[in-house]
Design an enzyme around this catalytic site. Sequence first.
Site, PDB file in Angstrom:
ATOM      1  N   LYS A 179      57.689  22.479  19.596  1.00  0.00           N
ATOM      2  CA  LYS A 179      57.520  21.884  20.922  1.00  0.00           C
ATOM      3  C   LYS A 179      56.141  21.223  21.087  1.00  0.00           C
ATOM      4  O   LYS A 179      55.213  21.511  20.318  1.00  0.00           O
ATOM      5  CB  LYS A 179      57.720  22.970  21.988  1.00  0.00           C
ATOM      6  CG  LYS A 179      59.162  23.485  22.069  1.00  0.00           C
ATOM      7  CD  LYS A 179      59.311  24.509  23.192  1.00  0.00           C
ATOM      8  CE  LYS A 179      60.747  24.969  23.344  1.00  0.00           C
ATOM      9  NZ  LYS A 179      60.912  25.911  24.469  1.00  0.00           N
ATOM     10  N   TYR A 198      69.189  20.633  27.270  1.00  0.00           N
ATOM     11  CA  TYR A 198      68.912  21.690  28.246  1.00  0.00           C
ATOM     12  C   TYR A 198      69.909  21.672  29.405  1.00  0.00           C
ATOM     13  O   TYR A 198      69.555  22.060  30.531  1.00  0.00           O
ATOM     14  CB  TYR A 198      67.470  21.581  28.749  1.00  0.00           C
ATOM     15  CG  TYR A 198      66.440  22.116  27.766  1.00  0.00           C
ATOM     16  CD1 TYR A 198      66.654  23.325  27.082  1.00  0.00           C
ATOM     17  CD2 TYR A 198      65.248  21.442  27.523  1.00  0.00           C
ATOM     18  CE1 TYR A 198      65.720  23.820  26.185  1.00  0.00           C
ATOM     19  CE2 TYR A 198      64.302  21.937  26.628  1.00  0.00           C
ATOM     20  CZ  TYR A 198      64.542  23.131  25.964  1.00  0.00           C
ATOM     21  OH  TYR A 198      63.616  23.630  25.082  1.00  0.00           O
ATOM     22  N   ASN A 248      56.294  27.763  24.883  1.00  0.00           N
ATOM     23  CA  ASN A 248      56.502  28.866  23.938  1.00  0.00           C
ATOM     24  C   ASN A 248      56.730  28.376  22.503  1.00  0.00           C
ATOM     25  O   ASN A 248      57.425  28.992  21.709  1.00  0.00           O
ATOM     26  CB  ASN A 248      57.632  29.783  24.423  1.00  0.00           C
ATOM     27  CG  ASN A 248      58.907  29.016  24.699  1.00  0.00           C
ATOM     28  OD1 ASN A 248      59.013  27.850  24.325  1.00  0.00           O
ATOM     29  ND2 ASN A 248      59.882  29.651  25.313  1.00  0.00           N
ATOM     30  N   HIS A 286      61.703  25.880  19.814  1.00  0.00           N
ATOM     31  CA  HIS A 286      63.091  26.051  20.241  1.00  0.00           C
ATOM     32  C   HIS A 286      63.889  26.478  19.013  1.00  0.00           C
ATOM     33  O   HIS A 286      63.634  25.997  17.909  1.00  0.00           O
ATOM     34  CB  HIS A 286      63.697  24.732  20.757  1.00  0.00           C
ATOM     35  CG  HIS A 286      65.199  24.801  20.841  1.00  0.00           C
ATOM     36  ND1 HIS A 286      65.846  25.392  21.904  1.00  0.00           N
ATOM     37  CD2 HIS A 286      66.170  24.432  19.961  1.00  0.00           C
ATOM     38  CE1 HIS A 286      67.164  25.364  21.674  1.00  0.00           C
ATOM     39  NE2 HIS A 286      67.377  24.787  20.507  1.00  0.00           N
ATOM     40  N   GLU A 327      73.897  21.507  18.224  1.00  0.00           N
ATOM     41  CA  GLU A 327      72.515  21.023  18.286  1.00  0.00           C
ATOM     42  C   GLU A 327      72.101  20.303  17.008  1.00  0.00           C
ATOM     43  O   GLU A 327      71.433  19.271  17.060  1.00  0.00           O
ATOM     44  CB  GLU A 327      71.568  22.198  18.579  1.00  0.00           C
ATOM     45  CG  GLU A 327      71.761  22.746  19.983  1.00  0.00           C
ATOM     46  CD  GLU A 327      70.832  23.891  20.332  1.00  0.00           C
ATOM     47  OE1 GLU A 327      70.070  24.361  19.462  1.00  0.00           O
ATOM     48  OE2 GLU A 327      70.859  24.333  21.500  1.00  0.00           O
TER      49      GLU A 327
HETATM   50  P1  IDP Z   1      65.094  30.032  24.630  1.00  0.00           P
HETATM   51  O1  IDP Z   1      64.219  28.837  24.297  1.00  0.00           O
HETATM   52  O2  IDP Z   1      64.400  31.330  24.311  1.00  0.00           O
HETATM   53  O3  IDP Z   1      66.460  29.941  24.049  1.00  0.00           O
HETATM   54  P2  IDP Z   1      66.276  29.292  27.213  1.00  0.00           P
HETATM   55  O4  IDP Z   1      66.652  30.244  28.295  1.00  0.00           O
HETATM   56  O5  IDP Z   1      67.349  28.590  26.462  1.00  0.00           O
HETATM   57  O6  IDP Z   1      65.276  30.074  26.221  1.00  0.00           O
HETATM   58  O7  IDP Z   1      65.324  28.222  27.882  1.00  0.00           O
HETATM   59  C1  IDP Z   1      64.948  27.057  27.191  1.00  0.00           C
HETATM   60  C2  IDP Z   1      63.492  26.779  27.451  1.00  0.00           C
HETATM   61  O8  IDP Z   1      63.280  26.525  28.834  1.00  0.00           O
HETATM   62  C3  IDP Z   1      62.547  27.938  27.127  1.00  0.00           C
HETATM   63  O9  IDP Z   1      62.222  28.048  25.747  1.00  0.00           O
HETATM   64  C4  IDP Z   1      61.358  27.562  27.957  1.00  0.00           C
HETATM   65  O10 IDP Z   1      60.609  26.529  27.341  1.00  0.00           O
HETATM   66  C5  IDP Z   1      62.013  27.029  29.228  1.00  0.00           C
HETATM   67  N1  IDP Z   1      62.216  28.086  30.224  1.00  0.00           N
HETATM   68  C6  IDP Z   1      63.179  29.053  30.233  1.00  0.00           C
HETATM   69  N2  IDP Z   1      63.068  29.862  31.299  1.00  0.00           N
HETATM   70  C7  IDP Z   1      62.010  29.387  32.001  1.00  0.00           C
HETATM   71  C8  IDP Z   1      61.371  29.808  33.246  1.00  0.00           C
HETATM   72  O11 IDP Z   1      61.766  30.773  33.896  1.00  0.00           O
HETATM   73  N3  IDP Z   1      60.294  29.061  33.653  1.00  0.00           N
HETATM   74  C9  IDP Z   1      59.841  27.975  32.958  1.00  0.00           C
HETATM   75  N4  IDP Z   1      60.398  27.563  31.795  1.00  0.00           N
HETATM   76  C10 IDP Z   1      61.468  28.254  31.315  1.00  0.00           C
HETATM   77 MG    MG Z   2      67.968  28.545  24.473  1.00  0.00          MG
END
Ligand code: IDP
Ligand code: MG
Length: 161
Positions: free
Chosen positions: A17, A57, A120, A123, A134
């Site tokens: 990312k 997303y 974070n 992905h 994907e």
């Molecule tokens: P993942 O990346 O661990 O699979 P997902 O729930 O698929 O998590 O969410 C995709 C991305 O969206 C996350 O990696 C993060 O960058 C962002 N994200 C998820 N939940 C939140 C939140 O509560 N606040 C802000 N960003 C979020």
């Molecule tokens: Mg995810």
Amino acid sequence: MAIEFDGLKEKTLVLVKPDAIQRGLIGKIVDRFETKGLKLVGVKMMALDEALLREHYAHLADKPFFTSLAKFMQGSPVIAMCWEGLEVVNAVRLLCGITKAREAEAGSIRGDYAMSVSCNVVHASDNVGNAKREVSRFFKEDELHDYAKSEYNHVYAEDER
Ligand code: IDP
Ligand code: MG
């Protein structure tokens, strides 16, 4: 020819990312997957346009943070990678750690390199069905490479190859 996803040819999508690109973590992140014994079969730098981002997303489109997530993900190009291996989707999720990076297990990529829920660093596809969708979304068939990796003789036991 369809992309293969069975056995040793299971594939998953990883994105490095924008926060990781800015922080100079590309090499460290690639190293985690390489050292684990996974095979890199596709890699490119790309900017995520609106359509790709919305598709990628879609499960978060209704969330209040979607706009800021989109802005973050378009802040710079990302590195898209396709990694291959036995049960690789699960293995890569474990290597990445949970979404909320400041609570991610030490030793995981997010646990070691990040503090944020949104920024974070990586992905990773969350199940085999999504991995298929994907990988096909981010890579054309001719951007994925099939080659022998001699290391496999040592990474996997005979009955796993
Ligand atoms: P993942 O990346 O661990 O699979 P997902 O729930 O698929 O998590 O969410 C995709 C991305 O969206 C996350 O990696 C993060 O960058 C962002 N994200 C998820 N939940 C939140 C939140 O509560 N606040 C802000 N960003 C979020
Ligand atoms: Mg995810």
